[in-house]
Design a protein around this motif. Structure first.
Motif, PDB file in Angstrom:
ATOM      1  N   ALA A   1      10.831   5.153  -0.399  1.00 21.12           N
ATOM      2  CA  ALA A   1      11.302   5.887  -1.578  1.00 21.12           C
ATOM      3  C   ALA A   1      11.423   4.955  -2.778  1.00 21.12           C
ATOM      4  N   PHE A   2      11.937   3.738  -2.546  1.00 15.91           N
ATOM      5  CA  PHE A   2      12.053   2.776  -3.641  1.00 15.91           C
ATOM      6  C   PHE A   2      10.670   2.368  -4.148  1.00 15.91           C
ATOM      7  N   ALA A   3       9.753   2.227  -3.209  1.00 18.68           N
ATOM      8  CA  ALA A   3       8.392   1.863  -3.614  1.00 18.68           C
ATOM      9  C   ALA A   3       7.792   2.962  -4.475  1.00 18.68           C
TER      10      ALA A   3
ATOM     11  N   GLY B   1       6.959  14.063  -5.634  1.00 21.56           N
ATOM     12  CA  GLY B   1       5.648  13.932  -4.990  1.00 21.56           C
ATOM     13  C   GLY B   1       5.402  12.518  -4.506  1.00 21.56           C
ATOM     14  N   GLY B   2       5.730  11.554  -5.367  1.00 24.75           N
ATOM     15  CA  GLY B   2       5.523  10.154  -5.004  1.00 24.75           C
ATOM     16  C   GLY B   2       6.381   9.759  -3.820  1.00 24.75           C
ATOM     17  N   VAL B   3       7.653  10.189  -3.863  1.00 29.09           N
ATOM     18  CA  VAL B   3       8.575   9.827  -2.783  1.00 29.09           C
ATOM     19  C   VAL B   3       8.088  10.445  -1.472  1.00 29.09           C
ATOM     20  N   ILE B   4       7.645  11.711  -1.523  1.00 32.73           N
ATOM     21  CA  ILE B   4       7.177  12.358  -0.286  1.00 32.73           C
ATOM     22  C   ILE B   4       5.989  11.574   0.284  1.00 32.73           C
ATOM     23  N   ALA B   5       5.039  11.225  -0.586  1.00 30.51           N
ATOM     24  CA  ALA B   5       3.844  10.506  -0.107  1.00 30.51           C
ATOM     25  C   ALA B   5       4.229   9.171   0.512  1.00 30.51           C
ATOM     26  N   SER B   6       5.042   8.398  -0.213  1.00 29.42           N
ATOM     27  CA  SER B   6       5.407   7.060   0.272  1.00 29.42           C
ATOM     28  C   SER B   6       6.222   7.123   1.552  1.00 29.42           C
TER      29      SER B   6
ATOM     30  N   GLU C   1       0.834  -1.210   0.000  1.00 27.45           N
ATOM     31  CA  GLU C   1       0.000   0.000   0.000  1.00 27.45           C
ATOM     32  C   GLU C   1       0.864   1.253   0.000  1.00 27.45           C
ATOM     33  N   ILE C   2       2.052   1.155   0.589  1.00 27.33           N
ATOM     34  CA  ILE C   2       2.979   2.291   0.524  1.00 27.33           C
ATOM     35  C   ILE C   2       3.370   2.532  -0.931  1.00 27.33           C
ATOM     36  N   PHE C   3       3.557   1.438  -1.641  1.00 25.24           N
ATOM     37  CA  PHE C   3       3.822   1.500  -3.086  1.00 25.24           C
ATOM     38  C   PHE C   3       2.653   2.176  -3.811  1.00 25.24           C
ATOM     39  N   MET C   4       1.443   1.723  -3.493  1.00 25.37           N
ATOM     40  CA  MET C   4       0.261   2.263  -4.159  1.00 25.37           C
ATOM     41  C   MET C   4       0.121   3.759  -3.887  1.00 25.37           C
ATOM     42  N   ILE C   5       0.366   4.167  -2.647  1.00 23.01           N
ATOM     43  CA  ILE C   5       0.216   5.585  -2.288  1.00 23.01           C
ATOM     44  C   ILE C   5       1.271   6.441  -2.993  1.00 23.01           C
ATOM     45  N   GLY C   6       2.445   5.870  -3.223  1.00 18.00           N
ATOM     46  CA  GLY C   6       3.450   6.582  -4.012  1.00 18.00           C
ATOM     47  C   GLY C   6       2.912   6.930  -5.390  1.00 18.00           C
ATOM     48  N   GLY C   7       2.206   5.989  -5.993  1.00 17.51           N
ATOM     49  CA  GLY C   7       1.611   6.239  -7.300  1.00 17.51           C
ATOM     50  C   GLY C   7       0.608   7.376  -7.251  1.00 17.51           C
TER      51      GLY C   7
END
Lengths: 310, 410
Positions: free
Chosen positions: A206-208, A73-78, A41-47
């Protein structure tokens, strides 16, 4: 056989995606022995973080310009979600029974999924993701690389290289290794293990996010459920490669991706096996491989045999 | 979790016990029915209200709600007020079964609309049947639900007397699609893919049989997994077999991605699917690659039918959060069929509900006949709709456009 290169490239890109997500599982496990089932889900939220940036940008912004911002933006969210999960969901349970954080992780994963479903505008259906203009790169007549995949094929090795350098060369990276080896002694040596643990979650997040951006570019859509299967496959990749080993995560991902691609394409062609091939059976073959590897090498492909802690 | 499963078991047992003792114990409440106060009849709705198919589910729920509101406003059944109670099955068979149990348990529920998925319906049918509670699905298309598991070999037998549907079956939809591909689009080499679900697999199989019967060739057959996103392996197989077309049995989340990836793999061929992919989200799922893709759907386009204009107008006036989606018209008709059955039963019984209202309504449903949103609504001896109208839609400039509407002929 002239489609073998294309099949391998398909498997490689899929595997690189698994590998990027698997880093998050493997780093967290390596340091706190926790399987963070909310990582999908961390991956999904990055998207969704990356998509949000794209929506905020003036419409018509070239994707090449938007891409770095979307990545941020993705990295910050994840990273925000990953570290918050560590702080509020896992840290209070540290030292408790092993099962407690595991169950928290599963609960968190469902909660995050439903939160995106309920609160992200229009997330009840798949959301389309910006894509590169133009068709694929033709390498040979029988080998095409999609533009979306190209980003993934560049990003994955770059990220791995950066991570490898960070872990082996930097002070923080060595502190991380020390904590993974023995948290108590590391603490005695003056290492702030709490901070190291947060760092492991943040790097995994961050990787996610990089993986999620690649996923969006590759498939042209993201949805609130995409973390589940991707997370499961990435976890499998981490175990296959040797959980706790960052190179193992990448290798496991690539092996898993290629096995899936080959299983879809070729198993049907083996005489007598035509009923056991194709898309329906690829997961069977992937997990058969996992079982075989674990029987022969219980520590995974690159894992080291660790004695049970007393 | 533990409490919940306990709760479910308890409800199931209570429901079973109630059903057994139902004969004698239903009357005390219905006595008040025919007097001054109005009786409330509840129509249960079961659909995926959350999850990736929720857009379709919400459309179903709202459309039934609209039918109940219209019936109340027109005073369609004297002395009866209709209410809708909705249940979320998340497209999961076990949730559907639990919902069916709850509905059976609720004495006020005298008919149910739903579910969306054939696989979910399978798990609900038995529960409803044992309680004599009628179920009208607006969207199930798997033939086995109404004609038994042996329908393919010609031995049709209706397994559950309480099951009805306003959508045509896949026997008709799949064959209609094959005829369109072969006769109108002149396709000869098709690659058939499905998603391993009751709906998708059944539809793809029926399509393949009919396509072969017409003289076409099925050059490949493969399956994909629901909720996965990478179909590049299957897509490159489509290309290497030299297929001139693809048929996909499944839903739009996978269908949209598949279409995109088939074209990215270099095969410039159209994909056709059933009503499961006939949704704007199919187009949105994957950029710009699906121009020329096709879908069949049951009935004529709702916007084109005169009978549907009032429905579309009324639906708009209610300001529901979600559109009526692909099954709105069928859901309205399903709800209306139950309302008509209640009307028939009440009129036969001196203006009030009889003691065995559920069984009577089930019986009356088999005889309803009215002009609905989607055309003439009535059911044959299997509980299937007698309406065999179908439409082929094509993606043109990012939107579904109808290209051919016809009543299916053998």
């Amino acid at each position: 056989m002239h489609e073998l290169p294309q099949t391998l490239v398909n498997g490689l890109t899929l595997g690189a995606l698994y590998g990027l997500i698997a880093i998050g599982y493997t780093m967290v496990y390596g340091i706190v022995q926790l399987i963070n089932f909310a990582h999908g889900e961390i991956f999904m939220i990055g998207g969704f973080g990356a998509l949000t940036i794209y929506i905020w940008l003036p419409s018509g912004t070239a994707l090449s310009l938007a891409l770095p911002l979307m990545l941020i933006g993705g990295v910050i969210a994840s990273v925000a979600i990953a570290t918050a999960a560590e702080r509020f969901a896992y840290r209070p349970l540290r030292g408790g029974p092993r099962l407690a954080p595991l169950i928290t992780a599963i609960g968190l994963s469902i909660a995050l999924q439903q939160a995106v479903w309920a609160f992200y505008p229009d997330a009840k259906k798949p959301r389309s993701f910006p894509q590169f203009e133009g068709s694929s790169f033709e390498i040979f007549s029988n080998l095409h690389i999609q533009r979306g995949d190209a980003f993934l094929l560049i990003a994955a090795p770059v990220c791995m290289l950066a991570l490898g350098l960070f872990v082996s060369k930097s002070r923080a990276g060595r502190a991380m290794q020390a904590t993974a080896q023995d948290p108590d002694t590391a603490k005695l040596m003056g290492i702030n293990t709490d901070r190291i643990i947060v760092m492991a979650f943040a790097i995994g997040g961050a990787f996610a996010a990089v993986a999620a951006l690649s996923h969006g570019l590759k498939y042209g859509q993201i949805n609130f459920e995409m973390g589940f299967i991707a997370g499961l496959k990435a976890f499998t990749a981490a175990v296959l490669g040797g959980i706790g080993n960052i190179y193992g995560a990448m290798l496991g991902g690539v092996v898993l991706g290629i096995v899936e691609a080959l299983a879809i394409k070729y198993i049907q062609d083996i005489p007598g096996m035509d009923q056991l091939g194709g898309g329906a059976w690829k997961d069977v073959w992937a997990f058969t491989l996992l079982i075989v590897v674990l029987l022969v090498r219980p520590q995974g492909l690159l894992g080291e045999r660790v004695a049970d802690r007393a | 979790m533990r409490h919940r499963s306990l709760l479910i078991i308890t409800t199931a047992i209570t429901a079973g016990a109630l059903t057994l003792s139902a004969c004698g114990s239903r009357d005390d409440k219905d006595d008040s029915g025919g007097k001054d106060s109005k009786t409330t009849v509840v129509i249960g709705v079961d659909a995926p209200l959350t999850g990736s198919l929720s857009a379709l589910g919400q459309g179903i729920k709202n459309s039934v709600d609209l039918a109940a509101k219209v019936a109340n406003k027109n005073n369609e059944v004297d002395g009866v007020t209709f209410k809708v109670k909705s249940f979320d099955d998340q497209a999961v068979p076990s949730s559907g079964k639990a919902n069916a149990t709850s509905m059976v348990d609720d004495e006020d529920i005298l008919g149910a609309v739903g579910p969306l998925n054939s696989g979910v319906a399978q798990s609900m049918q038995g529960v409803f049947d044992r309680a004599d509670l009628a179920q009208v699905s607006p969207a199930n298309t798997n033939p086995a639900l109404s004609q038994g598991d042996d329908w393919a070999s010609g031995k049709k037998s209706r397994p559950f007397k309480t099951y009805f549907r306003t959508a045509t079956t896949d026997i008709i939809q799949g064959r209609f699609a094959a005829q369109y591909y072969y006769k109108d689009a002149k396709k000869r080499k098709v690659f058939v893919i499905d998603d391993k679900q009751a709906y998708g697999n059944g539809l793809a199989t029926i399509f393949a049989e009919e396509f072969k019967r017409l003289g076409g060739k099925v050059v490949g057959r493969d399956h994909l997994t629901v909720k996965e996103t990478d179909f590049s392996g299957i897509s490159s197989k489509v290309k290497s077999t030299g297929a001139d077309s693809v048929y996909f049995g499944g839903q739009y989340p996978e269908g949209g991605l598949l279409s995109d990836q088939v074209k990215q793999a270099g095969a410039q061929v159209p994909i056709m699917g059933g009503d499961g992919i006939y949704d704007p989200a199919f187009i949105k799922a994957s950029g710009t690659n699906n121009d020329g893709d096709l879908a069949t759907s049951v009935g004529y386009p709702v916007e084109q039918l005169d009978s549907a204009k009032t429905f579309v107008k009324n639906y708009g006036e209610q300001h529901y959060k979600d559109p009526y989606a692909a099954y709105g018209g069928y859901s309205y008709d399903a709800g209306w069929a139950i309302i008509q059955a209640v009307k028939a039963v009440v009129e036969d019984n001196d203006g009030k509900l009889p003691d065995d209202a559920r069984a009577k309504i089930t019986e009356a449903l088999g005889k309803v006949s009215f002009d609905g949103v989607t055309g003439k609504v009535s059911f044959d001896q299997y509980g299937d709709t007698t309406n065999k109208q179908l439409t082929v839609y094509k993606v043109t400039k990012g939107a579904w456009k109808s290209v051919k509407s016809e009543t299916f002929k053998d």
